[in-house]
Design an enzyme around this catalytic site. Structure first.
Site, PDB file in Angstrom:
ATOM      1  N   LYS A 215       0.815  -1.227   0.000  1.00  0.00           N
ATOM      2  CA  LYS A 215       0.000   0.000   0.000  1.00  0.00           C
ATOM      3  C   LYS A 215       0.850   1.280   0.000  1.00  0.00           C
ATOM      4  O   LYS A 215       0.459   2.285  -0.581  1.00  0.00           O
ATOM      5  CB  LYS A 215      -0.960  -0.003   1.188  1.00  0.00           C
ATOM      6  CG  LYS A 215      -2.071  -1.041   1.034  1.00  0.00           C
ATOM      7  CD  LYS A 215      -3.086  -0.971   2.158  1.00  0.00           C
ATOM      8  CE  LYS A 215      -4.085  -2.103   2.018  1.00  0.00           C
ATOM      9  NZ  LYS A 215      -5.123  -2.094   3.039  1.00  0.00           N
TER      10      LYS A 215
ATOM     11  N   ASP B 153     -10.174   2.260   2.351  1.00  0.00           N
ATOM     12  CA  ASP B 153     -10.276   1.466   3.593  1.00  0.00           C
ATOM     13  C   ASP B 153     -11.047   2.212   4.689  1.00  0.00           C
ATOM     14  O   ASP B 153     -11.928   1.646   5.337  1.00  0.00           O
ATOM     15  CB  ASP B 153      -8.878   1.122   4.124  1.00  0.00           C
ATOM     16  CG  ASP B 153      -8.235  -0.030   3.367  1.00  0.00           C
ATOM     17  OD1 ASP B 153      -8.976  -0.847   2.774  1.00  0.00           O
ATOM     18  OD2 ASP B 153      -6.992  -0.116   3.366  1.00  0.00           O
TER      19      ASP B 153
HETATM   20  P1  NDP Z   1       0.783  -2.436   9.550  1.00  0.00           P
HETATM   21  O1  NDP Z   1       1.858  -3.472   9.497  1.00  0.00           O
HETATM   22  O2  NDP Z   1       0.910  -1.219   8.688  1.00  0.00           O
HETATM   23  O3  NDP Z   1       0.626  -1.889  11.065  1.00  0.00           O
HETATM   24  C1  NDP Z   1       0.634  -2.783  12.134  1.00  0.00           C
HETATM   25  C2  NDP Z   1       0.220  -2.075  13.423  1.00  0.00           C
HETATM   26  O4  NDP Z   1      -0.030  -3.076  14.404  1.00  0.00           O
HETATM   27  C3  NDP Z   1       1.279  -1.153  14.005  1.00  0.00           C
HETATM   28  O5  NDP Z   1       0.656  -0.061  14.636  1.00  0.00           O
HETATM   29  C4  NDP Z   1       1.980  -2.060  15.026  1.00  0.00           C
HETATM   30  O6  NDP Z   1       2.562  -1.337  16.095  1.00  0.00           O
HETATM   31  C5  NDP Z   1       0.813  -2.829  15.550  1.00  0.00           C
HETATM   32  N1  NDP Z   1       1.148  -4.149  16.115  1.00  0.00           N
HETATM   33  C6  NDP Z   1       1.667  -5.214  15.476  1.00  0.00           C
HETATM   34  N2  NDP Z   1       1.783  -6.261  16.312  1.00  0.00           N
HETATM   35  C7  NDP Z   1       1.325  -5.843  17.514  1.00  0.00           C
HETATM   36  C8  NDP Z   1       1.181  -6.474  18.784  1.00  0.00           C
HETATM   37  N3  NDP Z   1       1.541  -7.745  18.991  1.00  0.00           N
HETATM   38  N4  NDP Z   1       0.650  -5.758  19.804  1.00  0.00           N
HETATM   39  C9  NDP Z   1       0.277  -4.464  19.604  1.00  0.00           C
HETATM   40  N5  NDP Z   1       0.410  -3.814  18.436  1.00  0.00           N
HETATM   41  C10 NDP Z   1       0.918  -4.502  17.395  1.00  0.00           C
HETATM   42  O7  NDP Z   1      -0.572  -3.235   9.259  1.00  0.00           O
HETATM   43  P2  NDP Z   1      -1.908  -2.643   8.593  1.00  0.00           P
HETATM   44  O8  NDP Z   1      -2.179  -1.336   9.239  1.00  0.00           O
HETATM   45  O9  NDP Z   1      -1.829  -2.710   7.123  1.00  0.00           O
HETATM   46  O10 NDP Z   1      -3.011  -3.739   9.036  1.00  0.00           O
HETATM   47  C11 NDP Z   1      -3.515  -3.794  10.364  1.00  0.00           C
HETATM   48  C12 NDP Z   1      -4.672  -4.769  10.441  1.00  0.00           C
HETATM   49  O11 NDP Z   1      -5.797  -4.292   9.714  1.00  0.00           O
HETATM   50  C13 NDP Z   1      -4.368  -6.161   9.878  1.00  0.00           C
HETATM   51  O12 NDP Z   1      -4.953  -7.124  10.739  1.00  0.00           O
HETATM   52  C14 NDP Z   1      -5.085  -6.172   8.539  1.00  0.00           C
HETATM   53  O13 NDP Z   1      -5.464  -7.467   8.159  1.00  0.00           O
HETATM   54  C15 NDP Z   1      -6.300  -5.309   8.851  1.00  0.00           C
HETATM   55  N6  NDP Z   1      -6.922  -4.673   7.682  1.00  0.00           N
HETATM   56  C16 NDP Z   1      -8.227  -4.999   7.366  1.00  0.00           C
HETATM   57  C17 NDP Z   1      -8.862  -4.413   6.300  1.00  0.00           C
HETATM   58  C18 NDP Z   1     -10.279  -4.775   6.003  1.00  0.00           C
HETATM   59  O14 NDP Z   1     -10.781  -4.417   4.928  1.00  0.00           O
HETATM   60  N7  NDP Z   1     -10.986  -5.444   6.894  1.00  0.00           N
HETATM   61  C19 NDP Z   1      -8.186  -3.428   5.430  1.00  0.00           C
HETATM   62  C20 NDP Z   1      -6.837  -3.131   5.862  1.00  0.00           C
HETATM   63  C21 NDP Z   1      -6.230  -3.745   6.946  1.00  0.00           C
HETATM   64  P3  NDP Z   1       4.069  -0.716  16.006  1.00  0.00           P
HETATM   65  O15 NDP Z   1       3.920   0.608  15.289  1.00  0.00           O
HETATM   66  O16 NDP Z   1       4.469  -0.565  17.402  1.00  0.00           O
HETATM   67  O17 NDP Z   1       4.891  -1.712  15.244  1.00  0.00           O
END
Ligand code: NDP
Length: 272
Positions: free
Chosen positions: A66, A102
């Site tokens: 993205k 989104d």
């Molecule tokens: P990114 O990789 O861009 O961001 C991940 C985020 O999750 C960061 O803020 C990260 O924190 C945090 N994170 C990861 N692991 C943990 C943990 N164990 N505990 C707490 N925080 C954590 O992912 P996306 O933003 O692209 O996606 C996020 C979610 O949204 C996914 O599950 C994806 O499948 C879902 N999604 C669903 C959509 C839909 O249409 N339903 C559309 C788009 C996404 P840090 O900054 O500290 O690393």
């Protein structure tokens, strides 16, 4: 020849987008093909170039491309620009236009499918990655009373607050341990659910009226949904958001908005 669209990602085999768009096309009488496209991790730009050369009309973009998609576009919608991430590409007149549907999909799922009015509510957004960034502007557009962004890395949440701050916006960042409840809406936009985990959240952020929405979807409730339900909240997965963001992209490409309720219902009953 039928107009061609696809969803680009890596991996991509699991994507439900082809089934959703095929159902939209059937419902609206649009003659198109929508396929999966696996791009090499270091080959997103080349993959898009090949699709454009082959006459493809547009593409959705998913993990992990993205941000690369946003960088590739000649023009960006205001919401894609604000998010710094693109999930919808339109190829027309030799140009690549990028949008991010989104957040609009999330807001429509909350407002229309879940029947939850965001105006005046206290909202908590968990996460500061691409999905969270895409959600902020559409959420703020619904005039919540307050939006709190909590993230594992506090600096990323602070950066989002700085980026989206504006007159009349009660926007703040914090760490999970500092969360002070209760909230009317809690959106889990972390990717923790993908690993079967959840952020360390205090039970006090939930009430029986709280809508707890996990952007993730699957056959089972996520740990976040299970925890929120256990605290008495109303849990919801991200399937409705998925269908709504797809409808928003479809409407842009084809000029007709598909009806989503029946599609979502069929997906929930595994008949799509
Ligand atoms: P990114 O990789 O861009 O961001 C991940 C985020 O999750 C960061 O803020 C990260 O924190 C945090 N994170 C990861 N692991 C943990 C943990 N164990 N505990 C707490 N925080 C954590 O992912 P996306 O933003 O692209 O996606 C996020 C979610 O949204 C996914 O599950 C994806 O499948 C879902 N999604 C669903 C959509 C839909 O249409 N339903 C559309 C788009 C996404 P840090 O900054 O500290 O690393």
């Amino acid at each position: 020849m039928r107009d061609r669209y696809c969803v680009i990602g890596n991996p991509i085999g699991h994507s439900k987008s082809p089934a959703i768009h095929a159902a939209f096309a059937l419902q609206t009488g649009q003659d198109l093909v929508y396929e999966r496209c696996l791009a090499p991790l270091d080959g997103f730009d080349a993959t898009v170039g090949a699709l454009v050369a082959a006459g493809c009309k547009g593409a959705n973009v998913t993990v992990p491309f993205k941000l690369a998609a946003a960088a590739l576009c000649g023009t960006l919608s205001a919401r894609a620009d604000a998010a710094g991430a693109v999930n919808t590409l339109t190829f027309a007149d030799g140009q690549i236009r990028g949008d991010n549907t989104d957040g609009a999909g999330l807001v429509r799922d909350i407002g229309v499918n879940a029947g939850f009015a965001l105006g005046g509510k206290r909202v908590l957004l968990l996460g500061a990655g691409g999905a969270a960034r895409g959600a902020i502007l559409p959420l703020l557009g619904e005039a919540p009373r307050e939006l709190v962004i909590a993230n594992r890395s506090r600096a990323s949440a602070d950066a989002l607050v700085a980026r989206f701050a504006g007159p009349g916006r009660l926007l703040s960042a914090c760490e999970f341990v500092d969360l002070d409840g209760p909230f009317d809406l809690v959106v889990n936009a972390t990717s923790a659910s993908l690993a079967g985990a959840m952020p360390p959240l205090p039970a006090a952020i939930f009430t029986p009226h709280t809508l707890a929405l996990d952007m993730m979807y699957g056959n089972q409730p996520t740990p976040f949904m299970a925890f929120a339900s256990g605290c008495g909240a109303i849990a919801r997965d991200g399937l409705g958001m998925l269908v709504e963001q797809a409808a928003e992209a479809f409407a842009q490409w084809r000029g007709v908005r598909p009806e989503t309720a029946t599609i979502l219902e069929r997906m929930r009953s595994n008949s799509l």
